[in-house]
Each structure stands twice: as structure tokens, then as C-alpha cells.
Design a protein around this motif. Structure first.
Motif, PDB file in Angstrom:
ATOM      1  N   GLY A  74      -6.943 -21.943 -30.962  1.00  0.00           N
ATOM      2  CA  GLY A  74      -6.216 -21.283 -29.881  1.00  0.00           C
ATOM      3  C   GLY A  74      -6.730 -21.641 -28.510  1.00  0.00           C
ATOM      4  N   PHE A  75      -8.027 -21.907 -28.415  1.00  0.00           N
ATOM      5  CA  PHE A  75      -8.637 -22.295 -27.144  1.00  0.00           C
ATOM      6  C   PHE A  75      -8.030 -23.593 -26.624  1.00  0.00           C
ATOM      7  CE2 PHE A  75     -12.007 -24.579 -24.846  1.00  0.00           C
ATOM      8  CZ  PHE A  75     -12.260 -23.665 -23.823  1.00  0.00           C
ATOM      9  N   PHE A  76      -7.715 -24.504 -27.527  1.00  0.00           N
ATOM     10  CA  PHE A  76      -7.141 -25.788 -27.122  1.00  0.00           C
ATOM     11  C   PHE A  76      -5.618 -25.752 -27.065  1.00  0.00           C
ATOM     12  CE2 PHE A  76     -11.261 -26.964 -28.959  1.00  0.00           C
ATOM     13  CZ  PHE A  76     -11.796 -27.646 -27.871  1.00  0.00           C
ATOM     14  N   GLY A  77      -4.999 -24.869 -27.826  1.00  0.00           N
ATOM     15  CA  GLY A  77      -3.546 -24.840 -27.907  1.00  0.00           C
ATOM     16  C   GLY A  77      -2.850 -24.405 -26.635  1.00  0.00           C
ATOM     17  N   ALA A  78      -3.345 -23.365 -25.998  1.00  0.00           N
ATOM     18  CA  ALA A  78      -2.674 -22.822 -24.808  1.00  0.00           C
ATOM     19  C   ALA A  78      -2.573 -23.841 -23.673  1.00  0.00           C
ATOM     20  CB  ALA A  78      -3.363 -21.545 -24.346  1.00  0.00           C
ATOM     21  N   PRO A  79      -3.664 -24.502 -23.262  1.00  0.00           N
ATOM     22  CA  PRO A  79      -3.506 -25.454 -22.162  1.00  0.00           C
ATOM     23  C   PRO A  79      -2.688 -26.694 -22.526  1.00  0.00           C
ATOM     24  CG  PRO A  79      -5.814 -25.353 -22.868  1.00  0.00           C
ATOM     25  CD  PRO A  79      -5.062 -24.314 -23.627  1.00  0.00           C
ATOM     26  N   ILE A 118      -5.224 -24.066 -46.382  1.00  0.00           N
ATOM     27  CA  ILE A 118      -5.284 -22.820 -45.603  1.00  0.00           C
ATOM     28  C   ILE A 118      -5.848 -23.106 -44.221  1.00  0.00           C
ATOM     29  CG2 ILE A 118      -6.401 -20.563 -45.425  1.00  0.00           C
ATOM     30  CD1 ILE A 118      -6.189 -20.362 -48.483  1.00  0.00           C
ATOM     31  N   ALA A 119      -6.898 -23.929 -44.148  1.00  0.00           N
ATOM     32  CA  ALA A 119      -7.502 -24.266 -42.858  1.00  0.00           C
ATOM     33  C   ALA A 119      -6.520 -25.011 -41.969  1.00  0.00           C
ATOM     34  CB  ALA A 119      -8.768 -25.096 -43.064  1.00  0.00           C
ATOM     35  N   ILE A 120      -5.791 -25.972 -42.531  1.00  0.00           N
ATOM     36  CA  ILE A 120      -4.798 -26.724 -41.746  1.00  0.00           C
ATOM     37  C   ILE A 120      -3.709 -25.785 -41.244  1.00  0.00           C
ATOM     38  CG2 ILE A 120      -2.996 -28.490 -41.909  1.00  0.00           C
ATOM     39  CD1 ILE A 120      -4.902 -29.977 -43.867  1.00  0.00           C
ATOM     40  N   THR A 121      -3.259 -24.875 -42.094  1.00  0.00           N
ATOM     41  CA  THR A 121      -2.225 -23.919 -41.702  1.00  0.00           C
ATOM     42  C   THR A 121      -2.723 -22.984 -40.606  1.00  0.00           C
ATOM     43  OG1 THR A 121      -1.320 -24.009 -43.935  1.00  0.00           O
ATOM     44  CG2 THR A 121      -0.650 -22.157 -42.568  1.00  0.00           C
ATOM     45  N   ILE A 122      -3.953 -22.513 -40.725  1.00  0.00           N
ATOM     46  CA  ILE A 122      -4.508 -21.604 -39.720  1.00  0.00           C
ATOM     47  C   ILE A 122      -4.689 -22.317 -38.383  1.00  0.00           C
ATOM     48  CG2 ILE A 122      -6.592 -20.326 -39.074  1.00  0.00           C
ATOM     49  CD1 ILE A 122      -6.785 -19.383 -41.945  1.00  0.00           C
ATOM     50  N   VAL A 123      -5.205 -23.537 -38.423  1.00  0.00           N
ATOM     51  CA  VAL A 123      -5.400 -24.296 -37.183  1.00  0.00           C
ATOM     52  C   VAL A 123      -4.065 -24.543 -36.494  1.00  0.00           C
ATOM     53  CG1 VAL A 123      -6.052 -26.559 -36.279  1.00  0.00           C
ATOM     54  CG2 VAL A 123      -7.589 -25.356 -37.816  1.00  0.00           C
ATOM     55  N   THR A 124      -3.074 -25.001 -37.256  1.00  0.00           N
ATOM     56  CA  THR A 124      -1.762 -25.288 -36.668  1.00  0.00           C
ATOM     57  C   THR A 124      -1.098 -24.010 -36.156  1.00  0.00           C
ATOM     58  OG1 THR A 124      -1.551 -27.064 -38.292  1.00  0.00           O
ATOM     59  CG2 THR A 124       0.420 -26.468 -37.074  1.00  0.00           C
ATOM     60  N   GLY A 125      -1.149 -22.938 -36.926  1.00  0.00           N
ATOM     61  CA  GLY A 125      -0.540 -21.680 -36.499  1.00  0.00           C
ATOM     62  C   GLY A 125      -1.218 -21.083 -35.287  1.00  0.00           C
ATOM     63  N   SER A 126      -2.545 -21.132 -35.231  1.00  0.00           N
ATOM     64  CA  SER A 126      -3.266 -20.606 -34.070  1.00  0.00           C
ATOM     65  C   SER A 126      -3.020 -21.460 -32.837  1.00  0.00           C
ATOM     66  CB  SER A 126      -4.760 -20.550 -34.362  1.00  0.00           C
ATOM     67  OG  SER A 126      -5.015 -19.645 -35.390  1.00  0.00           O
ATOM     68  N   PHE A 127      -2.938 -22.772 -33.041  1.00  0.00           N
ATOM     69  CA  PHE A 127      -2.640 -23.687 -31.941  1.00  0.00           C
ATOM     70  C   PHE A 127      -1.294 -23.335 -31.321  1.00  0.00           C
ATOM     71  CE2 PHE A 127      -1.099 -27.675 -30.146  1.00  0.00           C
ATOM     72  CZ  PHE A 127      -2.218 -28.142 -29.465  1.00  0.00           C
ATOM     73  N   ALA A 131      -0.115 -20.362 -27.269  1.00  0.00           N
ATOM     74  CA  ALA A 131       0.661 -20.650 -26.067  1.00  0.00           C
ATOM     75  C   ALA A 131       1.739 -19.609 -25.784  1.00  0.00           C
ATOM     76  CB  ALA A 131       1.309 -22.025 -26.193  1.00  0.00           C
ATOM     77  N   LEU A 132       1.956 -18.687 -26.701  1.00  0.00           N
ATOM     78  CA  LEU A 132       3.068 -17.750 -26.543  1.00  0.00           C
ATOM     79  C   LEU A 132       2.922 -16.851 -25.322  1.00  0.00           C
ATOM     80  CD1 LEU A 132       3.659 -16.732 -30.255  1.00  0.00           C
ATOM     81  CD2 LEU A 132       5.058 -18.219 -28.842  1.00  0.00           C
TER      82      LEU A 132
END
Length: 145
Positions: A74-79, A118-127, A131-132
């Protein structure tokens, strides 16, 4: 002061007309409803992920790792997603796609048992989900001006 005729919101649909009759700002009401949906979805899922992971026999160290990667993504996804939305002037599209993708990915966690998927899904979903709120806040600010 008094509003100029061009500043008065135009009630186009039935929902906007209802809000206008109740003296509610349609843009602000929609934004509040979207925030409610986003945080409702998170509140229904996030507290129970660790319990679910333990129920599919993941070790405590794997559960800790899976819980730790969500805020990092999430830290990288928003920007990154915010920059893409700004660059292509597609805030509404990015908002809708990231929300839909986040919901689909969170739902798909029920069907996964491998720590890697699960890790790939969590990373992609949090990413995507990170940004929402920034994009929604910016979207509301530009609509209110």
C-alpha cells in the motif's frame, strides 16, 4: 453569501433530485457513500484474515509475513496509481478499476490455500486499494470547485 446561478448544483437524476430536495450536496453524499463502502469492505475482511490463514493451516511466521506485506504494498500503490491517474487524467477510471479489482482479489482469497498465491493476491489487492482514498479525496475536491 448568495450563490450565483452557475454555482447551484443541477439535479439531473432521481437521486440528485432527492438530495437537492433534502438540501444535501449530491457530490458530498456520493463521496460519503463510497467511503462507507470502501471501509465497510475492509472492516468485514481485514480483522479475520489471520484467523482464516490459521484455519487453512498456515504457520504463524507465514501469517505474520502475509500480514506485514499488505501495508508495504500500500505504501507504494498510492503514489504510483495516483501519478498514473494524474498523468492520463483518468481519476474516475482508476478509482473504479482499482476498487473492483480490490474487491475481486479480496473475494478470491477464500479459494486460495498456497502461501505464494495468497501473498501475490494480498500484494496486488493492497496495491490497488491504497489508491482509493487519495484519489477519491482529490476527485471530490475537483468536483466541488
Amino acid at each position: 453569501g448568495d450563490k450565483v446561478a452557475s454555482e447551484v448544483p443541477v439535479a439531473t437524476g432521481w437521486f440528485d433530485q432527492l438530495l437537492f430536495k433534502c438540501s444535501l450536496d449530491p457530490v458530498l453524499t456520493r463521496t460519503k457513500a463510497i467511503y462507507f463502502m470502501i471501509f465497510f469492505q475492509m472492516a468485514c475482511l481485514k480483522p479475520f484474515l489471520s484467523v482464516y490463514f490459521k484455519s487453512i493451516d498456515l504457520s504463524y511466521s507465514v501469517i505474520g509475513l502475509l500480514s506485514a506485506i499488505s501495508p508495504i504494498a500500500g505504501f507504494f500503490g498510492a503514489p504510483i496509481l495516483g501519478s498514473l491517474a494524474d498523468k492520463f487524467h483518468a481519476h474516475k477510471l482508476v478509482l473504479l478499476v482499482t476498487y473492483a479489482l480490490g474487491v475481486i482479489l479480496d473475494f478470491s482469497l477464500m479459494f486460495q490455500t498456497s502461501p505464494t498465491t495468497i501473498a501475490i493476491t494480498i500484494v496486488t489487492g493492497s496495491f490497488c486499494s491504497s489508491a482509493l482514498t487519495p484519489i477519491l479525496g482529490m476527485f471530490e475536491q475537483t468536483k466541488r470547485k
